[in-house]
Design an enzyme around this catalytic site. Sequence first.
Site, PDB file in Angstrom:
ATOM      1  N   CYS A   1      38.383  25.603  75.542  1.00  0.00           N
ATOM      2  CA  CYS A   1      39.655  24.943  75.209  1.00  0.00           C
ATOM      3  C   CYS A   1      40.216  25.328  73.846  1.00  0.00           C
ATOM      4  CB  CYS A   1      39.502  23.430  75.289  1.00  0.00           C
ATOM      5  SG  CYS A   1      39.061  22.847  76.935  1.00  0.00           S
TER       6      CYS A   1
ATOM      7  N   ARG B   1      55.751  11.169  81.316  1.00  0.00           N
ATOM      8  CA  ARG B   1      56.095  10.059  82.214  1.00  0.00           C
ATOM      9  C   ARG B   1      56.629   8.885  81.391  1.00  0.00           C
ATOM     10  NH1 ARG B   1      50.665  11.316  83.986  1.00  0.00           N
ATOM     11  NH2 ARG B   1      50.711  12.728  85.787  1.00  0.00           N
TER      12      ARG B   1
ATOM     13  N   THR C   1      55.516   5.101  82.108  1.00  0.00           N
ATOM     14  CA  THR C   1      54.116   4.675  82.019  1.00  0.00           C
ATOM     15  C   THR C   1      54.006   3.296  81.378  1.00  0.00           C
ATOM     16  OG1 THR C   1      53.409   6.977  81.806  1.00  0.00           O
ATOM     17  CG2 THR C   1      51.832   5.296  81.138  1.00  0.00           C
TER      18      THR C   1
ATOM     19  N   SER D   1      43.598  14.390  80.027  1.00  0.00           N
ATOM     20  CA  SER D   1      44.613  15.443  79.960  1.00  0.00           C
ATOM     21  C   SER D   1      44.988  15.899  81.365  1.00  0.00           C
ATOM     22  CB  SER D   1      44.092  16.624  79.142  1.00  0.00           C
ATOM     23  OG  SER D   1      42.887  17.134  79.706  1.00  0.00           O
TER      24      SER D   1
ATOM     25  N   CYS E   1      38.191  19.678  71.034  1.00  0.00           N
ATOM     26  CA  CYS E   1      36.805  19.779  71.477  1.00  0.00           C
ATOM     27  C   CYS E   1      36.683  20.982  72.404  1.00  0.00           C
ATOM     28  CB  CYS E   1      36.355  18.496  72.171  1.00  0.00           C
ATOM     29  SG  CYS E   1      37.338  18.038  73.618  1.00  0.00           S
TER      30      CYS E   1
END
Length: 424
Positions: free
Chosen positions: A123, A249, A252, A276, A408
């Site tokens: 990542c 969104r 939400t 995610s 991370c």
Amino acid sequence: MHRLQVVLGHLAGRSESSSALQAAPCSAGFPQASASDVVVVHGRRTPIGRAGRGGFKDTTPDELLSAVLTAVLQDVKLKPECLGDISVGNVLQPGAGAAMARIAQFLSGIPETVPLSAVNRQCSSGLQAVANIAGGIRNGSYDIGMACGVESMTLSERGNPGNISSRLLENEKARDCLIPMGITSENVAERFGISRQKQDAFALASQQKAASAQSKGCFRAEIVPVTTTVLDDKGDRKTITVSQDEGVRPSTTMEGLAKLKPAFKDGGSTTAGNSSQVSDGAAAVLLARRSKAEELGLPILGVLRSYAVVGVPPDIMGIGPAYAIPAALQKAGLTVNDIDIFEINEAFASQALYCVEKLGIPAEKVNPLGGAIALGHPLGCTGARQVVTLLNELKRRGRRAYGVVSMCIGTGMGAAAVFEYPGN
């Protein structure tokens, strides 16, 4: 083993290390500009598409990458042959997408004389590409280069670790490298007491910040609208232009998030709403030695002040930023208090919350425009995308300031970089 004991020792007592970070003396202002500084000249990104059902579901990663490569060069009117190297972060393509990236280079009109490499540090691949290009500039290999990240999670196989020795069964840490990412999130939540309610509240905040930023046009300067084709439900091909992130969104709510079932474990707290999103996208960052940027009359959007990557236990890989950020800050001679914005990748709300609380970072400094829970997380793209978003937001604010990018890394690592915005 000693390294593991040190990290686990840090985990056991958070208040002491957190207060130590906060109590450190503030840095003595900003460093003087140096001709040898590695600077960020410019950066652009595609919108982030929803994998499997968004506007990029039928778009290959070389096309996404070509869009941002072309835009960055055109924006600053740089001749492609001036590039000394290109580094592209990618996770899911075979060979880290080396062939795909070279194809994208040619589709962008960049000549064969410009070399290219592909990099996969999971990542953090996009940020690792930035570090790799910066390293080449620092060691004198070239004066200007392009760092990129790209991922089509729609068109790539996920979850296959490849050919691995059966001896991993004999080694706990080796086995832990294959723990599904969602389970590592559950491990962090359970081990450090990150409640479902706190995770959902963090996710809601990410969505609200991203929705506000999108409605105000805060992403407009960084996004390259991409015209592409999609197959509709009838199999007909149509042309569309994707111009904004698809995962945001605005509707939400906490009530809606609370209704979602755990995604990875019965009785768990990690859901589709506080994790995610699976996404498609690309980003490109142009870097140069300051002296070369000035010689060519190029703008200076930021200065790379430090970079650090650290190892942590694989079964709680999400804690990586809590150890990478202090390492990068120390290299830059800074403290948490010196930083205006922390762009911390929201792989999961559990791990992002842990890192923010561990370091004592004020909530208002974290992902002010939303993060991966709302925007999406195209794996190889994210690190480069964060750099583009961070520096554009600091530019929008106008004053000289520092920002941090961190994430991370699967198998147990964390990466972080410190950037300075020089001011308007």
